[in-house]
Design a protein around this motif. Structure first.
Motif, mmCIF file in Angstrom:
data_model
loop_
_atom_site.group_PDB
_atom_site.id
_atom_site.type_symbol
_atom_site.label_atom_id
_atom_site.label_comp_id
_atom_site.label_asym_id
_atom_site.label_seq_id
_atom_site.Cartn_x
_atom_site.Cartn_y
_atom_site.Cartn_z
ATOM 1 N N THR A 62 0.801 -1.222 0.000
ATOM 2 C CA THR A 62 0.000 0.000 0.000
ATOM 3 C C THR A 62 0.831 1.269 0.000
ATOM 4 O OG1 THR A 62 -0.138 0.050 2.411
ATOM 5 C CG2 THR A 62 -1.871 -1.167 1.232
ATOM 6 N N GLY A 63 2.158 1.150 -0.109
ATOM 7 C CA GLY A 63 3.005 2.340 -0.106
ATOM 8 C C GLY A 63 3.438 2.766 1.280
ATOM 9 N N GLN A 64 3.504 1.811 2.201
ATOM 10 C CA GLN A 64 3.951 2.118 3.563
ATOM 11 C C GLN A 64 5.330 2.756 3.526
ATOM 12 O OE1 GLN A 64 2.591 1.728 6.850
ATOM 13 N NE2 GLN A 64 4.396 2.986 7.214
ATOM 14 N N GLY A 65 5.464 3.921 4.129
ATOM 15 C CA GLY A 65 6.740 4.608 4.178
ATOM 16 C C GLY A 65 7.614 4.069 5.293
ATOM 17 N N LEU A 66 8.921 4.085 5.069
ATOM 18 C CA LEU A 66 9.889 3.627 6.068
ATOM 19 C C LEU A 66 10.930 4.711 6.319
ATOM 20 C CD1 LEU A 66 10.703 -0.004 4.868
ATOM 21 C CD2 LEU A 66 9.159 0.681 6.707
ATOM 22 N N LYS A 67 11.354 4.791 7.565
ATOM 23 C CA LYS A 67 12.480 5.653 7.927
ATOM 24 C C LYS A 67 13.738 4.846 7.657
ATOM 25 C CE LYS A 67 9.809 7.878 11.548
ATOM 26 N NZ LYS A 67 9.659 8.087 13.005
ATOM 27 N N VAL A 68 14.574 5.330 6.745
ATOM 28 C CA VAL A 68 15.755 4.578 6.326
ATOM 29 C C VAL A 68 16.998 5.442 6.411
ATOM 30 C CG1 VAL A 68 14.447 3.015 4.820
ATOM 31 C CG2 VAL A 68 15.383 5.149 3.889
ATOM 32 N N GLU A 69 18.108 4.861 6.098
ATOM 33 C CA GLU A 69 19.439 5.465 6.113
ATOM 34 C C GLU A 69 19.912 5.636 7.555
ATOM 35 O OE1 GLU A 69 20.125 8.038 2.233
ATOM 36 O OE2 GLU A 69 18.739 8.990 3.613
ATOM 37 N N ALA A 70 21.193 5.922 7.674
ATOM 38 C CA ALA A 70 21.806 6.094 8.984
ATOM 39 C C ALA A 70 21.042 7.161 9.776
ATOM 40 C CB ALA A 70 23.273 6.484 8.840
ATOM 41 N N ALA A 126 19.981 -1.308 3.729
ATOM 42 C CA ALA A 126 21.028 -1.948 4.541
ATOM 43 C C ALA A 126 21.347 -1.096 5.761
ATOM 44 C CB ALA A 126 22.284 -2.185 3.710
ATOM 45 N N GLU A 127 21.469 0.224 5.576
ATOM 46 C CA GLU A 127 21.733 1.109 6.711
ATOM 47 C C GLU A 127 20.626 1.014 7.750
ATOM 48 O OE1 GLU A 127 22.497 5.173 5.592
ATOM 49 O OE2 GLU A 127 24.161 4.599 4.279
ATOM 50 N N ALA A 128 19.395 0.778 7.304
ATOM 51 C CA ALA A 128 18.264 0.660 8.219
ATOM 52 C C ALA A 128 18.192 -0.710 8.882
ATOM 53 C CB ALA A 128 16.965 0.950 7.470
ATOM 54 N N HIS A 146 19.452 -9.228 -2.098
ATOM 55 C CA HIS A 146 20.463 -8.626 -1.228
ATOM 56 C C HIS A 146 20.170 -9.088 0.198
ATOM 57 C CE1 HIS A 146 21.640 -5.653 -4.334
ATOM 58 N NE2 HIS A 146 20.363 -5.698 -4.653
ATOM 59 N N SER A 147 21.201 -9.576 0.900
ATOM 60 C CA SER A 147 21.012 -10.010 2.286
ATOM 61 C C SER A 147 22.271 -9.711 3.086
ATOM 62 C CB SER A 147 20.660 -11.498 2.343
ATOM 63 O OG SER A 147 21.685 -12.277 1.779
ATOM 64 N N ALA A 148 22.211 -10.000 4.365
ATOM 65 C CA ALA A 148 23.307 -9.727 5.294
ATOM 66 C C ALA A 148 23.654 -8.235 5.310
ATOM 67 C CB ALA A 148 24.531 -10.587 4.981
ATOM 68 N N PRO A 149 22.734 -7.393 5.808
ATOM 69 C CA PRO A 149 22.985 -5.950 5.796
ATOM 70 C C PRO A 149 24.106 -5.541 6.747
ATOM 71 C CG PRO A 149 21.014 -6.431 7.066
ATOM 72 C CD PRO A 149 21.461 -7.726 6.442
ATOM 73 N N ASP A 150 24.903 -4.616 6.293
ATOM 74 C CA ASP A 150 25.955 -4.014 7.099
ATOM 75 C C ASP A 150 25.737 -2.509 7.016
ATOM 76 O OD1 ASP A 150 28.354 -2.696 7.872
ATOM 77 O OD2 ASP A 150 29.476 -4.526 7.509
ATOM 78 N N ASP A 157 25.888 -9.732 0.889
ATOM 79 C CA ASP A 157 25.594 -10.814 -0.056
ATOM 80 C C ASP A 157 24.589 -10.330 -1.099
ATOM 81 O OD1 ASP A 157 27.206 -12.635 1.346
ATOM 82 O OD2 ASP A 157 25.550 -13.191 2.664
ATOM 83 N N THR A 158 24.933 -10.529 -2.357
ATOM 84 C CA THR A 158 24.018 -10.212 -3.452
ATOM 85 C C THR A 158 24.046 -11.375 -4.433
ATOM 86 O OG1 THR A 158 24.455 -7.844 -3.227
ATOM 87 C CG2 THR A 158 23.464 -8.575 -5.284
ATOM 88 N N HIS A 159 22.867 -11.873 -4.740
ATOM 89 C CA HIS A 159 22.738 -12.978 -5.695
ATOM 90 C C HIS A 159 21.798 -12.547 -6.813
ATOM 91 C CE1 HIS A 159 24.748 -15.732 -2.952
ATOM 92 N NE2 HIS A 159 23.993 -15.235 -1.995
ATOM 93 N N VAL A 160 22.162 -12.877 -8.036
ATOM 94 C CA VAL A 160 21.339 -12.574 -9.203
ATOM 95 C C VAL A 160 20.783 -13.887 -9.729
ATOM 96 C CG1 VAL A 160 21.284 -11.595 -11.527
ATOM 97 C CG2 VAL A 160 22.787 -10.592 -9.785
#
Length: 187
Positions: A62-70, A126-128, A146-150, A157-160
């Motif tokens: 539904t377009g839920q907004g997220l607070k992201v980044e450092a 990832a920052e979030a 994309h997984s394993a956020p740092d 980890d990125t897999h295509v």
């Protein structure tokens, strides 16, 4: 731009024109435009797959907004957000990403897709600390996992996976997606 000023602008624009949504990523205002029908079909395909496999989770489209980044300085509206059922109840337009298991973007055919979906969003999610970022890339006929956020280095980890293959979404998501059906939604 201060985040509170951005939020007031985004709220005003959303009231005036329901087809336009703003995001603030990396200090830059971006616009999420209305998508085509195939974009929506992909989102609904993913909703069905997630609910079928993990009925305890809801893929919010539904377009839920997220607070992201450092330090939560950014604001993003993913195409879909996977979280426990009821997770966003009472959280408002811009929720903290804590408890979000996966953010999903589906590429659009516009000039900003590469920078927004392939560069800015993975870094911001990832920052979030969002465990999984899934990009369904219609232009490149693939799905990027994309997984394993740092928080410092982005996703480790990125897999295509080419459309037609299987995408194994790692824990805490724990879902396998057969992507062959997505080929019908490439227009």
């Amino acid at each position: 731009m201060p985040v509170d000023v951005f939020e007031r602008i985004a709220e005003f624009v959303a009231r005036e024109d329901e087809t336009v949504r703003f995001e603030l990523i990396d200090g830059r205002i971006g616009q999420k435009k209305e998508t085509n029908g195939s974009h929506g079909e992909i989102a609904m395909w993913l909703v069905f797959r997630c609910k079928q496999t993990r009925p305890d989770l809801t893929l919010n489209v539904t377009g839920q907004g997220l607070k992201v980044e450092a330090y939560r300085k950014g604001r993003a509206r993913p195409d879909a957000v996977l979280a426990p059922t009821g997770h966003f109840n009472g959280r408002g337009d811009w929720a903290d990403p804590d408890g979000v298991l996966m953010a999903v973007e589906i590429t659009s055919y516009d000039w900003d897709t590469h920078h927004r979906d392939r560069v800015e969003k993975p870094r911001a999610y990832a920052e979030a600390g969002i465990p999984v970022y899934l990009l369904i890339d219609r232009e490149n006929l693939s799905v990027l996992l994309h997984s394993a956020p740092d928080p410092e280095d982005g996703y480790r980890d990125t897999h295509v996976v080419r459309l037609g293959g299987e995408v194994v979404l790692p824990e805490p998501v724990g879902i396998v997606l057969p992507t062959g059906e997505l080929k019908q939604y490439l227009d």
